[in-house]
Write an enzyme that holds these catalytic residues in place. Structure first.
Site, short mmCIF file in Angstrom:
data_model
loop_
_atom_site.label_atom_id
_atom_site.label_comp_id
_atom_site.label_asym_id
_atom_site.label_seq_id
_atom_site.Cartn_x
_atom_site.Cartn_y
_atom_site.Cartn_z
N GLU A 82 0.82 -1.22 0.00
CA GLU A 82 0.00 0.00 0.00
C GLU A 82 0.85 1.26 0.00
O GLU A 82 0.40 2.31 -0.45
CB GLU A 82 -0.94 0.01 1.22
CG GLU A 82 -2.20 -0.78 0.98
CD GLU A 82 -3.31 -0.50 1.99
OE1 GLU A 82 -3.12 0.28 2.92
OE2 GLU A 82 -4.39 -1.12 1.83
N HIS A 140 9.17 -26.54 -1.89
CA HIS A 140 8.57 -27.66 -2.64
C HIS A 140 7.37 -27.21 -3.47
O HIS A 140 6.62 -28.04 -3.97
CB HIS A 140 8.19 -28.77 -1.66
CG HIS A 140 9.38 -29.35 -0.97
ND1 HIS A 140 9.97 -30.53 -1.33
CD2 HIS A 140 10.15 -28.84 0.04
CE1 HIS A 140 11.02 -30.76 -0.56
NE2 HIS A 140 11.16 -29.74 0.28
N LYS A 178 -13.71 -0.18 -3.49
CA LYS A 178 -14.75 0.20 -2.52
C LYS A 178 -15.89 0.91 -3.23
O LYS A 178 -17.06 0.65 -2.98
CB LYS A 178 -14.16 1.13 -1.45
CG LYS A 178 -13.24 0.46 -0.47
CD LYS A 178 -12.93 1.43 0.66
CE LYS A 178 -11.83 0.91 1.55
NZ LYS A 178 -11.32 1.93 2.46
O1 PA5 Z 1 -3.00 1.10 5.97
C1 PA5 Z 1 -4.13 1.48 5.84
O2 PA5 Z 1 -4.47 2.67 5.98
C2 PA5 Z 1 -5.23 0.50 5.51
O3 PA5 Z 1 -4.74 -0.78 5.33
C3 PA5 Z 1 -6.25 0.46 6.62
O4 PA5 Z 1 -5.63 0.05 7.81
C4 PA5 Z 1 -7.41 -0.47 6.28
O5 PA5 Z 1 -7.95 -0.15 5.05
C5 PA5 Z 1 -8.47 -0.41 7.35
O6 PA5 Z 1 -8.99 0.88 7.45
P1 PA5 Z 1 -9.80 1.33 8.72
O7 PA5 Z 1 -8.90 1.22 9.92
O8 PA5 Z 1 -10.17 2.75 8.45
O9 PA5 Z 1 -10.99 0.43 8.84
#
Ligand code: PA5
Length: 414
Positions: free
Chosen positions: A267, A288, A402
């Protein structure tokens, strides 16, 4: 923690890479609004930390299990720690990180008749997967404890905004804050990770101390800083066509730590058509399955091995009277010694096969070491993002799925 870039084939750091690293380091230090995690190990809120420890104690006193609801950065660090280090606390049951009815039903089945509490973790407070799971477990709590269920709900979320904060205030649930300047995937050393870890019996003070140790030892600007060496190596290798970083381990309990790494790097770096693709493999099991590809497939892989010397237990290989399998030459040897030879042999093979390897070695794996690793990789990841020329703290691409999903669901937010 020792880091070696000896097997990467990089013999010296090019001037250009060093100046890019210096610029990235400066950008990170100046980034400001999303870098609260940088100072956390030394500057965390001591009062909040004590409250968190008292809350964990309360959970241990009235619950046998804690359902931890969250997705991405809101659960992976906790799960990584809970799987890597087993202590004598409440059982953690994870939910809300997918949309599978089986996951929810299995989580509920694991609860059986146990006394339980729920820790719902969401910075935004609006993420669909955890929000649905929370509805489900909230209902179970209400069925079992009636009005007293409110005393068993712990909401970790943004201090002021979002639906979850609102719900916590309205219903009188205990709340914990995710600091606004700490993004989801950099939040493991906040209440996001620390509350459930402490409930599971982990020594979270030692974890913070471990992180603080790395913070102190990784302050310098230059290639004597281990974070720099790791970042320089992966950036140079990326420039040489190694587009995939394979994180590997010989310790299966680190499975979720590798998942945490994949999310952190994926990310943070994967945007604007750039970024090293983070992948993982667990050895020797995956030798393996993926071993063939790693050794001889397309040469776009670099490898980062996490090797733990002492994994907490060992066993001696037994001698067998008939020795039909021809293994008596190993009789009396510790299994950990065999694992070490597998690691060294694999490393040699992969390097010879054109997979450059960075090795991170830990003498053992406790809370201190894990805290140190969490901080090391957060720092490395943020610095790498700046070196790549992207913002390591946003995730605009995640919104696409989303948006489509919410539209198909008929949500007003779609
Ligand atoms: O790193 C990030 O920002 C994301 O992976 C969030 O942690 C994830 O999308 C979860 O979001 P939230 O904590 O708002 O539910």
């Amino acid at each position: 923690m020792r880091i070696s870039t000896e097997d990467t084939g990089i013999t010296s750091w090019p001037e250009r890479a060093l100046s890019d690293a210096a610029a990235a380091w400066d950008k990170l230090r100046a980034a400001g609004d999303m870098t609260g995690w940088l100072r956390l190990p030394e500057e965390y809120d001591r009062d909040e930390f004590e409250r968190l420890l008292r809350t964990a104690e309360k959970i241990r006193s009235d619950s046998e299990a804690l359902v931890v609801i969250g997705i991405g950065g809101s659960y992976l660090g906790t799960r990584a720690a809970a799987e890597a280090i087993k202590r004598n606390g409440v059982q953690l049951i994870f939910a809300g990180s997918d949309l599978s009815p089986n996951t929810l039903n299995n989580a509920a089945a694991q609860l059986g008749g146990k006394d339980f509490s729920v820790n719902v973790v969401s910075k935004s407070g609006t993420t669909t997967e955890p929000a649905i799971a929370f509805r489900f477990f909230r209902q179970l709590l209400e069925k079992k404890y009636g009005r007293a269920s409110a005393g068993r709900i712990y909401a970790t979320t943004d201090p002021s905004g979002g639906a979850l904060r609102q719900m916590a205030v309205n219903n009188g649930w205990t709340g914990f804050n995710i600091p606004p300047d700490v993004g989801g995937r950099y939040s493991v050393l906040t209440a996001v990770g620390l509350l459930p870890m402490a409930a599971a019996g982990l020594d979270v003070r030692a974890m913070m101390d471990g992180a603080a140790g790395t913070m102190r030892s990784c302050r310098t600007c230059g290639a004597d800083n281990p974070v720099w060496r790791y970042v320089l190596a992966r950036s140079i290798l990326y420039g040489r066509g190694k587009k995939i970083e394979l994180f590997t381990t010989y310790e299966p309990s680190l499975h979720y730590f590798l998942e945490w790494l994949k999310q952190l790097f994926g990310e943070s770096e994967g945007k604007e058509g750039k970024g090293i693709f983070p992948a993982s493999a667990e050895f020797t099991t995956d030798l393996h399955s993926l071993g063939q590809y790693i050794q001889q497939g397309e040469r776009h892989l670099m490898q980062t091995v996490l090797y733990v010397e002492d994994t907490g237990s060992d066993m001696l290989i037994p001698r067998c009277g008939e020795d039909t399998d021809g293994l008596n030459y190993l009789a009396g040897r510790p299994l950990s010694w065999v694992r070490k030879q597998a690691f060294l042999g694999t490393l040699r093979a992969h390097v010879a096969g054109g997979v450059p390897c960075t090795t991170i070695t830990l003498d053992k794996l406790g809370e201190r070491e894990l805290g140190s690793l969490f901080y090391f990789f957060e720092l490395a990841c943020a610095m790498s993002g700046f070196m790549l020329g992207v913002n390591p703290f946003d995730q605009p691409g995640v919104e696409e799925y989303k948006k489509n999903m919410l539209a198909l669901l008929g949500s007003a937010r779609g």
